[in-house]
Design a protein around this motif. Structure first.
Motif, short mmCIF file in Angstrom:
data_model
loop_
_atom_site.label_atom_id
_atom_site.label_comp_id
_atom_site.label_asym_id
_atom_site.label_seq_id
_atom_site.Cartn_x
_atom_site.Cartn_y
_atom_site.Cartn_z
N PRO A 179 16.95 21.97 -71.87
CA PRO A 179 17.13 22.99 -70.84
C PRO A 179 18.55 23.57 -70.92
N TYR A 180 18.63 24.89 -70.75
CA TYR A 180 19.92 25.56 -70.87
C TYR A 180 20.64 25.62 -69.53
N ALA A 181 21.95 25.42 -69.57
CA ALA A 181 22.76 25.62 -68.38
C ALA A 181 22.95 27.11 -68.15
N THR A 182 22.71 27.55 -66.92
CA THR A 182 23.03 28.93 -66.52
C THR A 182 24.33 28.89 -65.72
N ALA A 183 24.69 30.02 -65.15
CA ALA A 183 25.93 30.06 -64.37
C ALA A 183 25.85 29.18 -63.13
N ASP A 184 24.64 28.88 -62.66
CA ASP A 184 24.53 28.10 -61.42
C ASP A 184 23.44 27.03 -61.44
N GLY A 185 22.86 26.76 -62.59
CA GLY A 185 21.78 25.75 -62.63
C GLY A 185 21.29 25.52 -64.04
N MET A 186 19.97 25.31 -64.16
CA MET A 186 19.35 25.03 -65.46
C MET A 186 18.08 25.87 -65.57
N LEU A 187 17.71 26.19 -66.81
CA LEU A 187 16.49 26.95 -67.05
C LEU A 187 15.94 26.56 -68.43
N CYS A 188 14.63 26.40 -68.50
CA CYS A 188 13.96 26.12 -69.77
C CYS A 188 13.50 27.45 -70.38
N VAL A 189 13.97 27.74 -71.57
CA VAL A 189 13.67 29.01 -72.23
C VAL A 189 13.25 28.72 -73.66
N LEU A 190 12.21 29.39 -74.13
CA LEU A 190 11.81 29.27 -75.53
C LEU A 190 11.59 30.67 -76.08
N ILE A 191 12.57 31.13 -76.85
CA ILE A 191 12.45 32.40 -77.56
C ILE A 191 11.90 32.03 -78.93
N TYR A 192 10.63 32.27 -79.16
CA TYR A 192 9.97 31.63 -80.30
C TYR A 192 9.64 32.58 -81.43
N ASN A 193 8.78 33.57 -81.18
CA ASN A 193 8.34 34.40 -82.29
C ASN A 193 9.19 35.67 -82.41
N ASP A 194 8.90 36.48 -83.42
CA ASP A 194 9.71 37.68 -83.67
C ASP A 194 9.70 38.64 -82.49
N HIS B 126 9.35 37.88 -79.31
CA HIS B 126 10.24 37.33 -78.28
C HIS B 126 11.70 37.65 -78.59
N TRP B 127 12.09 37.47 -79.84
CA TRP B 127 13.49 37.69 -80.20
C TRP B 127 13.87 39.16 -80.06
N ARG B 128 12.99 40.06 -80.48
CA ARG B 128 13.29 41.49 -80.30
C ARG B 128 13.45 41.83 -78.83
N SER B 129 12.56 41.29 -78.00
CA SER B 129 12.64 41.56 -76.57
C SER B 129 13.91 40.96 -75.97
N PHE B 130 14.27 39.76 -76.42
CA PHE B 130 15.48 39.12 -75.91
C PHE B 130 16.72 39.91 -76.29
N PHE B 131 16.81 40.36 -77.54
CA PHE B 131 17.97 41.15 -77.97
C PHE B 131 18.06 42.45 -77.19
N PHE C 63 19.01 35.29 -87.56
CA PHE C 63 18.06 35.51 -86.48
C PHE C 63 16.90 36.42 -86.91
N ALA C 64 16.89 36.84 -88.16
CA ALA C 64 16.00 37.93 -88.58
C ALA C 64 14.54 37.53 -88.67
N THR C 65 14.25 36.32 -89.16
CA THR C 65 12.85 35.90 -89.36
C THR C 65 12.66 34.49 -88.84
N HIS C 66 11.39 34.10 -88.71
CA HIS C 66 11.09 32.75 -88.25
C HIS C 66 11.68 31.72 -89.21
N GLY C 67 11.53 31.97 -90.51
CA GLY C 67 12.06 31.03 -91.49
C GLY C 67 13.57 30.93 -91.43
N ALA D 36 10.95 40.41 -67.18
CA ALA D 36 10.81 41.81 -67.57
C ALA D 36 10.66 41.96 -69.08
N ALA D 37 11.29 41.06 -69.84
CA ALA D 37 11.22 41.12 -71.30
C ALA D 37 10.04 40.34 -71.86
#
Length: 417
Positions: free
Chosen positions: A246-261, A263-268, A286-290, A321-322
């Protein structure tokens, strides 16, 4: 399936199936709990001292520990001394009227009791005999005892935990081996019932913990050792990076999985809108799954750095939203009030006749035509149904009294005569 009033009054895909349950602790009771939730009638055979988990607290009253309550709802309890000739005879008479006998007694000990597959098949050739044990009986460790901790250690979990970053080898903090093996036992029972419908024959099945967990672990972590010669070392890198948590945020914790291509495009795109993309979308790591898999430590470390820049609520809104997968980091207490688990009825409130108000769990699957019962009878007191079950097996009240006097069985105080 077996025709008897108690089992055929149940609902669910296994309605009409009767199971003689000689299991104790967690692995076997977890399996038979699932079978009860699917509609089978489960007769729990206990020693006069009861299942060990009866005595593990917290509890409100002696003999009704919390794990026992959750693993034994929907079952009827008969307390037999299987080392007593009359107790063994009673078990065999029950087996004559059952579809399945399941145990997690070591096969060698079960044979000494005269409840091995051949002995039981002599009185009921259609019976499915399921032996949950530590090791496959064709190997040199066949007679060794096995417990969850030992099997976790033998299949590499403490090694993996230290490789992941624990300061020293450690077991997973759940009865993982017991419950994984219990699920193997469930499908073994249901598949054998299907096979018997086609052939009319019972059979003996061995469900070994060590082999079940070896399959579970090696499926992820054989890795480069899959090949001969090896193409790298053991271990699935994504699961073992110390940044997979789980990732630390500015005020707590959050479980995030940016997995497929996607997801990564949306996250960026999302972090670009708030000025934090910093060229990551063009970074070849960060370009491909491999490429991400090959650089998983750096990839997850960068995500951890970025997640610290906003609050949990801000990230939840942004990731929603993403359409990037995320979940809160819950505790067991959080699960008890989880809106999803409450809305589906998986978690519900019940009142045990002796233990009072408690939280209970339903079966997690949902069926369109043969739905499992959503609630079960409460976990039984030790020997609560001894008299009733012996009567169903053909014993007269006088004979039952004689068995009790001989200490071949035990009945709960106050059980109807």
């Amino acid at each position: 399936m077996t025709d008897n009033t108690h089992s055929t009054s149940r609902t669910g895909p296994l309605a009409g199936v009767r199971i003689l349950d000689l299991t104790s602790v967690i692995m076997g009771p977890f399996a038979t709990q699932i079978l009860a939730q699917l509609g089978a009638e489960v007769i729990k055979v206990e020693t006069p001292d009861g299942d060990n988990m009866r005595h593990v607290g917290p509890m409100r009253h002696p003999g009704m520990g919390h794990i026992f309550l959750h693993a034994n709802a929907g079952k009827r309890s008969i307390a037999l001394d299987l080392k007593h000739p009359e107790g063994r005879e009673a078990a065999l008479r029950l087996a004559e009227r059952c579809d399945v006998l399941i145990s997690n007694v070591r096969p060698q000990a079960l044979a000494r009791l005269g409840l091995d597959p051949a002995s039981v098949a002599a009185c009921n050739p259609r019976l499915i005999h399921v032996s949950c044990c530590g090791f496959d009986q064709e190997g040199p460790d066949a007679a060794r005892p096995a417990y969850d901790d030992l099997i976790q250690g033998a299949t590499g979990i403490p090694w993996l935990m230290q490789r992941y970053g624990a300061p020293e080898p450690a077991y997973a903090p759940t009865t993982l081996s017991d419950r994984v093996t219990g699920l193997h036992a469930v499908y073994a029972v249901t598949a054998a019932l299907y096979a018997r419908e086609k052939t009319g024959q019972g059979q003996a099945i061995v469900v070994p913990m060590f082999e079940a967990m070896a399959q579970f672990i090696l499926g992820d972590h054989m890795a480069g050792l899959t090949f001969e010669p090896p193409q790298g070392e053991a271990g699935y890198a994504r699961l073992l990076t110390t940044h997979r948590k789980p990732y630390a945020t500015a005020d707590g914790m959050l479980c995030v999985l940016i997995y497929n291509d996607k997801h990564w495009r949306s996250f960026f795109a999302a972090i670009g809108e708030i000025g934090e993309a910093q060229g990551l979308a063009q970074d070849p790591r960060f370009a491909t799954h491999g490429a991400r898999a090959a650089n998983i430590d750096a990839v997850y470390a960068e995500v951890a750095r970025i997640l610290r820049t906003r609050t949990t609520a801000q990230w939840q809104a942004l990731l929603d939203a993403a359409d990037v997968p995320h979940m809160p980091m819950n505790s067991p207490a959080d699960l008890l009030t989880n809106p999803q688990l409450r809305a589906t009825g998986f978690l519900h409130d019940s009142v045990h006749p002796t233990e009072g108000p408690m939280h209970a769990m339903a079966h997690p699957t949902r069926w369109s035509a043969t739905p499992p019962p959503r609630t079960l009878s409460p976990a039984p007191q030790l020997g609560e149904h001894t008299r009733a079950l012996l009567a169903e097996a053909g014993y007269t009240p006088t004979q039952i009294d004689a068995l009790l006097t001989q200490n071949a069985c035990h009945a709960a105080t106050g059980e109807p005569a």
